[in-house]
Every structure is written in C-alpha cells, then in structure tokens.
Design a protein around this motif. Structure first.
Motif, mmCIF file in Angstrom:
data_model
loop_
_atom_site.group_PDB
_atom_site.id
_atom_site.type_symbol
_atom_site.label_atom_id
_atom_site.label_comp_id
_atom_site.label_asym_id
_atom_site.label_seq_id
_atom_site.Cartn_x
_atom_site.Cartn_y
_atom_site.Cartn_z
ATOM 1 N N ARG A 178 11.125 -10.846 -3.191
ATOM 2 C CA ARG A 178 10.092 -10.725 -4.228
ATOM 3 C C ARG A 178 10.263 -11.806 -5.286
ATOM 4 O O ARG A 178 9.288 -12.391 -5.752
ATOM 5 C CB ARG A 178 10.159 -9.355 -4.900
ATOM 6 C CG ARG A 178 9.527 -8.265 -4.094
ATOM 7 C CD ARG A 178 9.343 -6.991 -4.879
ATOM 8 N NE ARG A 178 8.564 -7.251 -6.068
ATOM 9 C CZ ARG A 178 8.874 -6.793 -7.278
ATOM 10 N NH1 ARG A 178 9.950 -6.069 -7.455
ATOM 11 N NH2 ARG A 178 8.111 -7.053 -8.304
ATOM 12 N N SER A 184 10.653 2.640 -4.107
ATOM 13 C CA SER A 184 10.855 3.816 -3.253
ATOM 14 C C SER A 184 12.219 3.773 -2.571
ATOM 15 O O SER A 184 12.953 4.778 -2.555
ATOM 16 C CB SER A 184 9.764 3.893 -2.186
ATOM 17 O OG SER A 184 8.507 3.990 -2.782
ATOM 18 N N ALA A 223 -1.479 -8.441 -4.516
ATOM 19 C CA ALA A 223 -1.460 -7.228 -3.695
ATOM 20 C C ALA A 223 -0.168 -7.143 -2.884
ATOM 21 O O ALA A 223 0.430 -6.065 -2.760
ATOM 22 C CB ALA A 223 -2.674 -7.209 -2.764
ATOM 23 N N ILE A 224 0.274 -8.274 -2.345
ATOM 24 C CA ILE A 224 1.534 -8.296 -1.592
ATOM 25 C C ILE A 224 2.693 -7.966 -2.520
ATOM 26 O O ILE A 224 3.575 -7.166 -2.164
ATOM 27 C CB ILE A 224 1.725 -9.661 -0.904
ATOM 28 C CG1 ILE A 224 0.711 -9.833 0.219
ATOM 29 C CG2 ILE A 224 3.146 -9.813 -0.372
ATOM 30 C CD1 ILE A 224 0.665 -11.223 0.804
ATOM 31 N N GLN A 225 2.714 -8.574 -3.714
ATOM 32 C CA GLN A 225 3.775 -8.287 -4.685
ATOM 33 C C GLN A 225 3.772 -6.801 -5.054
ATOM 34 O O GLN A 225 4.832 -6.190 -5.195
ATOM 35 C CB GLN A 225 3.588 -9.132 -5.951
ATOM 36 C CG GLN A 225 4.025 -10.542 -5.807
ATOM 37 C CD GLN A 225 5.526 -10.703 -5.971
ATOM 38 O OE1 GLN A 225 6.293 -9.746 -6.021
ATOM 39 N NE2 GLN A 225 5.947 -11.938 -6.061
ATOM 40 N N THR A 226 2.596 -6.207 -5.218
ATOM 41 C CA THR A 226 2.501 -4.788 -5.569
ATOM 42 C C THR A 226 3.051 -3.914 -4.448
ATOM 43 O O THR A 226 3.809 -2.965 -4.704
ATOM 44 C CB THR A 226 1.036 -4.425 -5.874
ATOM 45 O OG1 THR A 226 0.574 -5.249 -6.952
ATOM 46 C CG2 THR A 226 0.901 -2.964 -6.264
ATOM 47 N N ALA A 227 2.696 -4.225 -3.212
ATOM 48 C CA ALA A 227 3.203 -3.440 -2.076
ATOM 49 C C ALA A 227 4.721 -3.573 -1.950
ATOM 50 O O ALA A 227 5.429 -2.581 -1.713
ATOM 51 C CB ALA A 227 2.519 -3.890 -0.789
ATOM 52 N N LEU A 228 5.231 -4.792 -2.128
ATOM 53 C CA LEU A 228 6.680 -4.992 -2.060
ATOM 54 C C LEU A 228 7.393 -4.275 -3.204
ATOM 55 O O LEU A 228 8.486 -3.735 -3.022
ATOM 56 C CB LEU A 228 7.012 -6.478 -2.071
ATOM 57 C CG LEU A 228 6.625 -7.253 -0.816
ATOM 58 C CD1 LEU A 228 6.934 -8.740 -0.984
ATOM 59 C CD2 LEU A 228 7.334 -6.702 0.404
ATOM 60 N N HIS A 229 6.768 -4.263 -4.378
ATOM 61 C CA HIS A 229 7.357 -3.543 -5.510
ATOM 62 C C HIS A 229 7.419 -2.045 -5.216
ATOM 63 O O HIS A 229 8.430 -1.392 -5.488
ATOM 64 C CB HIS A 229 6.546 -3.804 -6.787
ATOM 65 C CG HIS A 229 7.036 -3.044 -7.965
ATOM 66 N ND1 HIS A 229 8.201 -3.376 -8.631
ATOM 67 C CD2 HIS A 229 6.547 -1.952 -8.592
ATOM 68 C CE1 HIS A 229 8.393 -2.528 -9.617
ATOM 69 N NE2 HIS A 229 7.406 -1.652 -9.614
ATOM 70 N N MET A 230 6.340 -1.500 -4.649
ATOM 71 C CA MET A 230 6.318 -0.083 -4.304
ATOM 72 C C MET A 230 7.419 0.239 -3.286
ATOM 73 O O MET A 230 8.136 1.229 -3.418
ATOM 74 C CB MET A 230 4.951 0.294 -3.745
ATOM 75 C CG MET A 230 4.829 1.753 -3.369
ATOM 76 S SD MET A 230 3.260 2.152 -2.615
ATOM 77 C CE MET A 230 3.410 1.298 -1.058
ATOM 78 N N LEU A 231 7.577 -0.628 -2.285
ATOM 79 C CA LEU A 231 8.624 -0.436 -1.283
ATOM 80 C C LEU A 231 10.005 -0.521 -1.909
ATOM 81 O O LEU A 231 10.887 0.298 -1.619
ATOM 82 C CB LEU A 231 8.466 -1.477 -0.174
ATOM 83 C CG LEU A 231 9.465 -1.419 0.969
ATOM 84 C CD1 LEU A 231 9.331 -0.108 1.729
ATOM 85 C CD2 LEU A 231 9.248 -2.601 1.896
#
Length: 155
Positions: free
Chosen positions: A47, A117, A106-114
């Motif tokens: 990230r 979690s 959007a990719i950064q947001t998905a990676l942040h969520m992963l």
C-alpha cells in the motif's frame, strides 16, 4: 477462558471450526497465523509503494514554472518565471486521468479494508492468550518486515 498466557496445545481461534487439539494442529495453526502475519506486513508495504508510485505518476501542473538553475551571480529578478513561461504548453489530459485516480483510490480503499480486517483478526488471535500463537504472530511480523523492507528502500 483464561486471561493469562499459556502453553496449551488446545485453543479455538477466531471461528468455531478452527478448534485446535493437539500438537500437530497447533503447529499447523501457528504456521497459518505466521503466514497471515507475513501477508499483513507485505500488504502494508505494498500500500505504501502503491501510494508513492501513484504520486510519482501524477503529471506536473501544466502551469508550473520550469525549474530554474540559479547561480550565485544571477539575481532573483532574472531567475523568476515570466508570464510567458507560465502559459500551458499542452492542454491538460481529459477525464482519463480522473478515472485513473479514482481507480487507484478504489484499489487503495480495498487494500486498506483488507489490511484493517487482517490486523484485527491477528489481534484476536493474540487475544487467545496462547503463547505459541503469539510467537507465530511476532515471528511472522519480523519475517514479513524483513522480506518487504527492500521494497520500501528501493522504490
């Protein structure tokens, strides 16, 4: 549930189906937790790399003055940009750049969520108060940092 660290080979991790009984199951569980922690550390660096590379990929403003090469003998007036040097050389790119930025966001947001979690799941594994699982998280963190650190230095 005991609230102190123990060396037991029986523990339930995260879900009811991840119920460990015996040394073989504990070794496998520590290995899985270690791999998850390595992935967590690599994800953090990925990230960071993605964020820094996207900043480098952004074009400079079309209105930015050219870099000045001042020597000690030039004055501030001679080195300041004139109006003609601030005119745009080419028109700014159309909406493709905006779409590219939104895709990266959007990719950064998905990676942040992963990442968040996975971080909370690893925290819950440590909160099982099993010393073996705790050591798996610590060793995985050290190993993940060791593997991914060259990516940070050589960006």
């Amino acid at each position: 549930m005991s609230m102190t660290f123990g060396w037991s080979s029986s523990v339930t991790l995260l879900f009811d189906f991840w119920d460990v009984h015996g040394p073989a199951g504990m070794v496998l569980s520590v290995f899985v937790v270690l791999l998850l922690t390595v992935f967590y550390e690599v994800l953090k660096v990925w990230r960071l790399w993605l964020s820094s590379s996207s900043k480098l990929a952004q074009p400079q403003s079309a209105y930015a003055p050219p870099p000045s090469y001042r020597s000690d003998s030039t004055t501030a007036l001679e080195s300041s940009p004139s109006e003609s040097s601030l005119t745009p050389m080419e028109p700014p790119p159309p909406a493709a750049n905006t779409t590219h930025r939104w895709l990266l966001h959007a990719i950064q947001t998905a990676l942040h969520m992963l990442q968040v979690s996975l971080g909370y799941m690893l925290m819950l594994c440590v909160m099982s108060y099993n010393t073996w699982i705790f050591l798996g998280v610590v060793v995985g963190s050290v190993l993940g940092y060791f593997i991914s650190f060259p990516l940070v230095v050589h960006k």
